[in-house]
Design a protein around this motif. Sequence first.
Motif, short mmCIF file in Angstrom:
data_model
loop_
_atom_site.label_atom_id
_atom_site.label_comp_id
_atom_site.label_asym_id
_atom_site.label_seq_id
_atom_site.Cartn_x
_atom_site.Cartn_y
_atom_site.Cartn_z
N THR A 16 110.50 19.76 104.89
CA THR A 16 110.18 19.41 106.28
C THR A 16 109.64 20.63 107.02
OG1 THR A 16 111.95 17.78 106.27
CG2 THR A 16 111.11 18.44 108.42
N LEU A 17 110.32 21.77 106.84
CA LEU A 17 109.91 23.01 107.51
C LEU A 17 108.49 23.40 107.09
CD1 LEU A 17 112.56 25.87 107.53
CD2 LEU A 17 111.40 24.80 109.46
N GLN A 18 108.26 23.33 105.78
CA GLN A 18 106.98 23.75 105.23
C GLN A 18 105.86 22.82 105.70
OE1 GLN A 18 107.50 24.12 101.02
NE2 GLN A 18 106.44 26.09 100.95
N GLU A 19 106.17 21.52 105.70
CA GLU A 19 105.16 20.54 106.11
C GLU A 19 104.82 20.69 107.59
OE1 GLU A 19 106.71 16.80 104.83
OE2 GLU A 19 105.81 16.97 102.83
N ALA A 20 105.76 21.23 108.37
CA ALA A 20 105.50 21.46 109.79
C ALA A 20 104.74 22.78 109.99
CB ALA A 20 106.80 21.47 110.57
N GLY A 21 104.41 23.45 108.88
CA GLY A 21 103.60 24.66 108.97
C GLY A 21 104.40 25.94 109.14
N HIS A 22 105.69 25.90 108.86
CA HIS A 22 106.51 27.10 109.00
C HIS A 22 106.72 27.76 107.64
CE1 HIS A 22 107.33 26.07 113.13
NE2 HIS A 22 107.69 24.87 112.76
N LYS A 23 106.56 29.06 107.62
CA LYS A 23 106.81 29.81 106.39
C LYS A 23 108.30 29.80 106.08
CE LYS A 23 102.96 33.03 106.23
NZ LYS A 23 102.52 34.14 107.10
N LEU A 24 108.60 29.75 104.80
CA LEU A 24 110.01 29.75 104.39
C LEU A 24 110.49 31.19 104.26
CD1 LEU A 24 110.03 26.82 101.81
CD2 LEU A 24 110.50 26.77 104.25
N THR A 25 110.72 31.83 105.40
CA THR A 25 111.19 33.21 105.38
C THR A 25 112.67 33.22 105.00
OG1 THR A 25 111.84 33.11 107.70
CG2 THR A 25 109.60 33.83 107.23
N ALA A 26 113.14 34.39 104.58
CA ALA A 26 114.54 34.52 104.16
C ALA A 26 115.51 34.09 105.26
CB ALA A 26 114.81 35.94 103.68
N PRO A 27 115.34 34.56 106.51
CA PRO A 27 116.30 34.11 107.54
C PRO A 27 116.28 32.60 107.73
CG PRO A 27 114.92 35.90 108.36
CD PRO A 27 114.38 35.53 107.01
N ARG A 28 115.12 32.00 107.72
CA ARG A 28 115.04 30.54 107.91
C ARG A 28 115.79 29.82 106.81
NH1 ARG A 28 108.66 30.57 109.70
NH2 ARG A 28 109.08 31.59 111.70
N LYS A 29 115.58 30.27 105.56
CA LYS A 29 116.26 29.62 104.44
C LYS A 29 117.77 29.81 104.55
CE LYS A 29 114.04 30.13 100.33
NZ LYS A 29 113.12 30.82 99.37
N THR A 30 118.17 31.04 104.87
CA THR A 30 119.61 31.35 104.93
C THR A 30 120.30 30.57 106.04
OG1 THR A 30 119.04 33.57 104.20
CG2 THR A 30 121.27 33.25 105.05
N ILE A 31 119.69 30.55 107.22
CA ILE A 31 120.31 29.87 108.37
C ILE A 31 120.35 28.36 108.14
CG2 ILE A 31 120.02 29.37 110.85
CD1 ILE A 31 118.89 32.30 111.06
N LEU A 32 119.28 27.83 107.57
CA LEU A 32 119.24 26.41 107.26
C LEU A 32 120.33 26.06 106.25
CD1 LEU A 32 117.73 23.81 107.80
CD2 LEU A 32 116.16 24.40 105.95
N HIS A 33 120.44 26.86 105.21
CA HIS A 33 121.45 26.62 104.19
C HIS A 33 122.85 26.67 104.79
CE1 HIS A 33 123.94 27.29 100.59
NE2 HIS A 33 123.05 26.51 100.03
N TYR A 34 123.06 27.65 105.66
CA TYR A 34 124.35 27.79 106.33
C TYR A 34 124.67 26.53 107.14
CZ TYR A 34 127.62 29.39 109.91
OH TYR A 34 128.69 29.49 110.77
N LEU A 35 123.69 26.03 107.88
CA LEU A 35 123.94 24.87 108.74
C LEU A 35 124.13 23.59 107.93
CD1 LEU A 35 121.53 25.68 111.68
CD2 LEU A 35 124.01 25.45 111.82
N VAL A 36 123.40 23.47 106.82
CA VAL A 36 123.58 22.29 105.96
C VAL A 36 124.98 22.31 105.36
CG1 VAL A 36 122.83 21.19 103.80
CG2 VAL A 36 121.12 21.97 105.44
N SER A 37 125.48 23.49 105.03
CA SER A 37 126.75 23.62 104.32
C SER A 37 127.98 23.52 105.21
CB SER A 37 126.81 24.97 103.59
OG SER A 37 125.63 25.20 102.89
N THR A 38 127.87 23.95 106.45
CA THR A 38 129.07 24.05 107.28
C THR A 38 129.47 22.70 107.86
OG1 THR A 38 130.11 25.19 109.14
CG2 THR A 38 127.79 24.61 109.41
N ASP A 39 130.78 22.50 108.05
CA ASP A 39 131.22 21.30 108.75
C ASP A 39 131.69 21.67 110.16
OD1 ASP A 39 133.47 22.63 108.05
OD2 ASP A 39 134.45 20.95 107.04
N GLN A 40 131.40 22.92 110.56
CA GLN A 40 131.69 23.35 111.93
C GLN A 40 130.47 23.07 112.80
OE1 GLN A 40 134.78 25.29 112.48
NE2 GLN A 40 135.10 24.27 110.52
#
Length: 156
Positions: A16-40
Amino acid sequence: MAQPTMVDDYQAALVTLQEAGHKLTAPRKTILHYLVSTDQYPTADMIYQDLLKQGHQYSLATIYNTLDILETCQLVLAIDSEQDGKRHYDYFGHPHYHVICVRCGRIADANNFDFSQLPNAASQATGYHIQNYEVMVKGLCPQCQERLATDQTEID
Ligand SMILES: [Zn+2]
Ligand SMILES: [Zn+2]
């Protein structure tokens, strides 16, 4: 129906991020992964602290910028809590709604109600082109109900 796994969610969100034209930078991947994983429902500060503990030294500005992008792509929902006055972030890859406790601010996910007709109905009623929606239901969480019941017996 099988629930999509966290890995599926993360991979789909990257697309989704890539299709919206956003580069998959390390912070974006890390923060996204964190948010997908957390139940907080972390605040930007909590994300900053947690990622720091995991060895990622991202500035708060980077975190806020990333959250903005994720919000724009509708992958993340910002929830403003009246209780603590802070903005919390929630992975929102699947439509669901939230119930918030008016006493302690505890937030719960709920997905047992079909809101799929809501955007259409809203568009028909107003002529707006609907982009996104959020539904917040308010109440007393089980813990607060219990606490109030206990307080009540102590008074009696
Ligand atoms: Zn509560
Ligand atoms: Zn949620």
